[in-house]
Scaffold this motif. Structure first.
Motif, PDB file in Angstrom:
ATOM      1  N   PRO A  97     -68.898 -65.441  36.198  1.00 21.61           N
ATOM      2  CA  PRO A  97     -68.885 -65.744  34.765  1.00 21.61           C
ATOM      3  C   PRO A  97     -69.663 -64.733  33.926  1.00 21.61           C
ATOM      4  O   PRO A  97     -69.300 -64.445  32.795  1.00 21.61           O
ATOM      5  CB  PRO A  97     -69.531 -67.140  34.699  1.00 21.61           C
ATOM      6  N   LYS A  98     -70.750 -64.183  34.504  1.00 27.65           N
ATOM      7  CA  LYS A  98     -71.564 -63.209  33.770  1.00 27.65           C
ATOM      8  C   LYS A  98     -71.332 -61.784  34.249  1.00 27.65           C
ATOM      9  O   LYS A  98     -72.068 -60.871  33.877  1.00 27.65           O
ATOM     10  CB  LYS A  98     -73.047 -63.565  33.911  1.00 27.65           C
ATOM     11  N   SER A  99     -70.308 -61.610  35.067  1.00 27.74           N
ATOM     12  CA  SER A  99     -69.976 -60.268  35.603  1.00 27.74           C
ATOM     13  C   SER A  99     -71.199 -59.620  36.226  1.00 27.74           C
ATOM     14  O   SER A  99     -71.554 -58.476  35.931  1.00 27.74           O
ATOM     15  CB  SER A  99     -69.404 -59.383  34.496  1.00 27.74           C
ATOM     16  N   ALA A 100     -71.884 -60.378  37.093  1.00 33.51           N
ATOM     17  CA  ALA A 100     -73.103 -59.879  37.728  1.00 33.51           C
ATOM     18  C   ALA A 100     -72.793 -58.674  38.608  1.00 33.51           C
ATOM     19  O   ALA A 100     -71.744 -58.586  39.247  1.00 33.51           O
ATOM     20  CB  ALA A 100     -73.742 -60.994  38.566  1.00 33.51           C
ATOM     21  N   LEU A 101     -73.755 -57.738  38.650  1.00 37.04           N
ATOM     22  CA  LEU A 101     -73.587 -56.495  39.402  1.00 37.04           C
ATOM     23  C   LEU A 101     -74.176 -56.631  40.791  1.00 37.04           C
ATOM     24  O   LEU A 101     -75.290 -57.132  40.975  1.00 37.04           O
ATOM     25  CB  LEU A 101     -74.274 -55.343  38.668  1.00 37.04           C
ATOM     26  N   THR A 102     -73.413 -56.117  41.758  1.00 37.78           N
ATOM     27  CA  THR A 102     -73.918 -55.997  43.127  1.00 37.78           C
ATOM     28  C   THR A 102     -73.554 -54.607  43.627  1.00 37.78           C
ATOM     29  O   THR A 102     -72.393 -54.189  43.544  1.00 37.78           O
ATOM     30  CB  THR A 102     -73.298 -57.051  44.063  1.00 37.78           C
ATOM     31  N   VAL A 103     -74.559 -53.909  44.153  1.00 41.32           N
ATOM     32  CA  VAL A 103     -74.336 -52.588  44.751  1.00 41.32           C
ATOM     33  C   VAL A 103     -74.761 -52.687  46.204  1.00 41.32           C
ATOM     34  O   VAL A 103     -75.936 -52.958  46.504  1.00 41.32           O
ATOM     35  CB  VAL A 103     -75.127 -51.488  44.019  1.00 41.32           C
ATOM     36  N   VAL A 104     -73.810 -52.464  47.120  1.00 36.71           N
ATOM     37  CA  VAL A 104     -74.067 -52.652  48.545  1.00 36.71           C
ATOM     38  C   VAL A 104     -73.764 -51.349  49.278  1.00 36.71           C
ATOM     39  O   VAL A 104     -72.729 -50.714  49.034  1.00 36.71           O
ATOM     40  CB  VAL A 104     -73.188 -53.785  49.120  1.00 36.71           C
ATOM     41  N   ASP A 105     -74.674 -50.935  50.192  1.00 35.18           N
ATOM     42  CA  ASP A 105     -74.390 -49.748  50.996  1.00 35.18           C
ATOM     43  C   ASP A 105     -73.754 -50.159  52.320  1.00 35.18           C
ATOM     44  O   ASP A 105     -73.506 -51.349  52.576  1.00 35.18           O
ATOM     45  CB  ASP A 105     -75.654 -48.903  51.199  1.00 35.18           C
ATOM     46  N   GLU A 106     -73.510 -49.194  53.187  1.00 31.61           N
ATOM     47  CA  GLU A 106     -72.782 -49.461  54.424  1.00 31.61           C
ATOM     48  C   GLU A 106     -73.552 -50.382  55.371  1.00 31.61           C
ATOM     49  O   GLU A 106     -72.974 -51.024  56.238  1.00 31.61           O
ATOM     50  CB  GLU A 106     -72.473 -48.136  55.125  1.00 31.61           C
ATOM     51  N   THR A 107     -74.867 -50.415  55.196  1.00 30.70           N
ATOM     52  CA  THR A 107     -75.687 -51.265  56.064  1.00 30.70           C
ATOM     53  C   THR A 107     -75.849 -52.667  55.492  1.00 30.70           C
ATOM     54  O   THR A 107     -76.495 -53.514  56.109  1.00 30.70           O
ATOM     55  CB  THR A 107     -77.077 -50.640  56.253  1.00 30.70           C
ATOM     56  N   GLY A 108     -75.309 -52.915  54.318  1.00 21.51           N
ATOM     57  CA  GLY A 108     -75.442 -54.209  53.690  1.00 21.51           C
ATOM     58  C   GLY A 108     -76.616 -54.315  52.748  1.00 21.51           C
ATOM     59  O   GLY A 108     -76.844 -55.351  52.120  1.00 21.51           O
ATOM     60  N   LYS A 109     -77.393 -53.219  52.611  1.00 17.78           N
ATOM     61  CA  LYS A 109     -78.532 -53.223  51.703  1.00 17.78           C
ATOM     62  C   LYS A 109     -78.057 -53.251  50.267  1.00 17.78           C
ATOM     63  O   LYS A 109     -77.138 -52.521  49.893  1.00 17.78           O
ATOM     64  CB  LYS A 109     -79.386 -51.982  51.955  1.00 17.78           C
ATOM     65  N   ARG A 110     -78.691 -54.088  49.453  1.00 20.76           N
ATOM     66  CA  ARG A 110     -78.261 -54.260  48.072  1.00 20.76           C
ATOM     67  C   ARG A 110     -79.163 -53.470  47.113  1.00 20.76           C
ATOM     68  O   ARG A 110     -80.344 -53.259  47.376  1.00 20.76           O
ATOM     69  CB  ARG A 110     -78.274 -55.744  47.679  1.00 20.76           C
ATOM     70  N   SER A 111     -78.572 -53.080  45.997  1.00 16.41           N
ATOM     71  CA  SER A 111     -79.319 -52.360  44.957  1.00 16.41           C
ATOM     72  C   SER A 111     -78.717 -52.729  43.611  1.00 16.41           C
ATOM     73  O   SER A 111     -77.943 -53.690  43.511  1.00 16.41           O
ATOM     74  CB  SER A 111     -79.264 -50.851  45.208  1.00 16.41           C
ATOM     75  N   GLY A 112     -79.056 -51.958  42.573  1.00 17.77           N
ATOM     76  CA  GLY A 112     -78.574 -52.293  41.242  1.00 17.77           C
ATOM     77  C   GLY A 112     -78.216 -51.080  40.407  1.00 17.77           C
ATOM     78  O   GLY A 112     -77.986 -49.979  40.931  1.00 17.77           O
ATOM     79  N   GLN A 113     -78.207 -51.281  39.070  1.00 18.64           N
ATOM     80  CA  GLN A 113     -77.742 -50.236  38.138  1.00 18.64           C
ATOM     81  C   GLN A 113     -78.602 -48.982  38.204  1.00 18.64           C
ATOM     82  O   GLN A 113     -78.103 -47.877  38.032  1.00 18.64           O
ATOM     83  CB  GLN A 113     -77.743 -50.797  36.711  1.00 18.64           C
ATOM     84  N   GLN A 114     -79.890 -49.157  38.469  1.00 18.60           N
ATOM     85  CA  GLN A 114     -80.780 -47.996  38.483  1.00 18.60           C
ATOM     86  C   GLN A 114     -80.339 -46.969  39.514  1.00 18.60           C
ATOM     87  O   GLN A 114     -80.389 -45.761  39.268  1.00 18.60           O
ATOM     88  CB  GLN A 114     -82.216 -48.440  38.750  1.00 18.60           C
ATOM     89  N   LEU A 115     -79.902 -47.433  40.685  1.00 20.82           N
ATOM     90  CA  LEU A 115     -79.412 -46.514  41.709  1.00 20.82           C
ATOM     91  C   LEU A 115     -78.170 -45.774  41.216  1.00 20.82           C
ATOM     92  O   LEU A 115     -78.044 -44.554  41.406  1.00 20.82           O
ATOM     93  CB  LEU A 115     -79.102 -47.287  42.994  1.00 20.82           C
ATOM     94  N   LEU A 116     -77.240 -46.488  40.579  1.00 17.13           N
ATOM     95  CA  LEU A 116     -76.023 -45.838  40.078  1.00 17.13           C
ATOM     96  C   LEU A 116     -76.359 -44.783  39.031  1.00 17.13           C
ATOM     97  O   LEU A 116     -75.740 -43.710  38.988  1.00 17.13           O
ATOM     98  CB  LEU A 116     -75.080 -46.887  39.484  1.00 17.13           C
TER      99      LEU A 116
END
Length: 431
Positions: A97-116
């Motif tokens: 509903p809020k278009s939440a961001l998820t950034v996932v690498d190949e190992t499953g580690k999550r990050s956010g907009q700052q990495l992008l």
């Protein structure tokens, strides 16, 4: 469909390997694997969702500032969902509903907009911002890429200071020349003023003689008066009379020998003439001084002109030695030029190519650029643009109002057409 691609790829470079978008603006559901380098063309008629694909990619990678107005597809009960896979192993997902961001690498580690933000160049997501920027803004972006903006700013300040100084000197020169031209010039007069001190001394001597003569004439008159009085008393004053007559005779002899006084009117006239001559001498000196100042200002103006030309030559040499993103690019007087033509005179295709090259250098690791309105290029120019991007390892994802064989995919009513027009088989390196 036809892709303009090469096998160019680098592990440290980031490209889009796949994307899936649904319920975004006009998109129902679109899945796409862009070519790793060269040109991927998203075709379709107007209003079918081509630009919505680019807007979805920009939103997914660029964050909330790229969130489209009315992001949710009209009439859809489902929320927008965005999934973009990158060549560095990251998967970017926006959903819910809020278009939440998820950034996932190949190992499953999550990050956010700052990495992008570390490797995604915002202008690569919004090329029109560069295309529609002012001349100064476009030039500043390029010069900062080249690392010579500060040096050019310093040269520009130096040139401006010298230009302002020369401008003031030019004004002083013009005033000095104008003033010199207005001053009178007198021919036939001496170079220096003549002295009237001698004439003043001569005048004083003449006046002394006149006073002396007047005194002696007055004395003679008094003695003669006395003599006449004594004659009346001759019997009593005979001796005094004789003495007085002797004195009178003596004075008369002196009067006869009196010097002739100079003509004072003539001396006055000569003094007046001399003063007039001196006035002309002063006028000539003022004229000469004004001419000399004007001449000095002319020399100073010319010297500054040479210095300004030197600054400009150094600036041109600095630009000439810079590693431009694209051959033929240059900056002149704060305006981007390509092959000698200013930005305003460049064709849309040339502007697009120059903008893509420049934006591609802002963050070298960001090897993808989103481009809208590729219909401004004819098919030959489009082929050349794709080949040019491929040679540089740039991944260009663009839209074009077309359903022809030059399109990689065709969007219709928010979806990729199942049976797209057959594309001609192009030989490698040709369109």
């Amino acid at each position: 469909m036809s892709n303009y691609t090469t096998n160019t790829d680098k592990s440290q470079d980031v490209r889009i390997t796949a994307l899936e978008l649904s319920n975004v603006k006009r998109i129902k559901a679109v899945a796409l694997e862009p070519a790793p380098a060269g040109l991927t063309v998203i075709g379709g008629k107007n209003g079918q969702g081509k630009t919505s694909v680019l807007d979805g990619i920009a939103w997914a990678l660029g964050g909330e500032r790229f969130r489209p107005d009315a992001a949710k597809r009209e009439g859809s009960v489902l929320d927008p969902e965005l999934r973009v896979q990158l060549s560095n192993g990251l998967t970017v997902i926006r959903k819910g509903p809020k278009s939440a961001l998820t950034v996932v690498d190949e190992t499953g580690k999550r990050s956010g907009q700052q990495l992008l933000n570390e490797f995604v160049e915002t202008l690569a997501l919004d090329l029109p911002k560069f295309l529609h920027a002012s001349d100064k803004e476009r030039a500043s972006i390029l010069l900062n890429i080249l690392g010579i903006q500060d040096q050019l700013d310093a040269l520009e300040r130096e040139e401006r200071a010298k230009y302002d100084t020369r401008l003031q000197i030019g004004r002083d020169r013009d005033r000095a020349q104008h003033y010199a031209e207005e001053l009178p010039w007198n021919d036939g007069v001496p170079e220096n003023e003549v002295s009237i001190a001698d004439l003043k001394a001569e005048m004083e001597a003449a006046q002394a003689i006149i006073r002396s003569n007047m005194q002696k004439r007055a004395a003679l008159e008094r003695v003669q008066n006395d003599a006449e009085h004594l004659l009346e008393q001759i019997d009593e004053l005979k001796e005094r009379y004789q003495t007085a007559m002797a004195t009178a005779k003596k004075l008369a002899d002196e009067v006869q020998r009196l010097p002739i006084a100079p003509d004072t009117d003539r001396i006055v006239q000569r003094m007046q003439d001399m003063e007039a001559t001196n006035a002309k001498v002063r006028e000539n000196k003022a004229h000469q001084e004004a001419d000399q100042r004007a001449s000095l200002l002319v020399d100073e103006y010319d010297a500054l002109t040479g210095e300004i030309e030197d600054v400009r030559a150094r600036r041109m040499a600095l630009l000439a030695g810079a590693d431009m993103p694209m051959e033929g690019l240059s900056v002149q007087d704060g305006v981007l030029y390509y092959n000698g033509q200013p930005w305003s005179c460049m064709s849309s295709a040339e502007q697009m190519r120059a903008a893509t090259a420049i934006v591609g250098r802002l963050k070298p690791e960001c090897r993808f650029v989103l481009v809208d309105r590729l219909e401004t290029m004819d098919t030959d120019t489009l082929r050349e643009f794709g080949a040019w991007a491929a040679e540089r390892g740039l991944q260009v994802i663009g839209t074009r109002v077309s359903t022809g064989g030059e399109c990689t995919v065709v969007i219709e009513d928010g979806e990729v057409v199942e049976s797209a027009p057959a594309a001609p088989k192009w030989k490698e390196g040709t369109f």
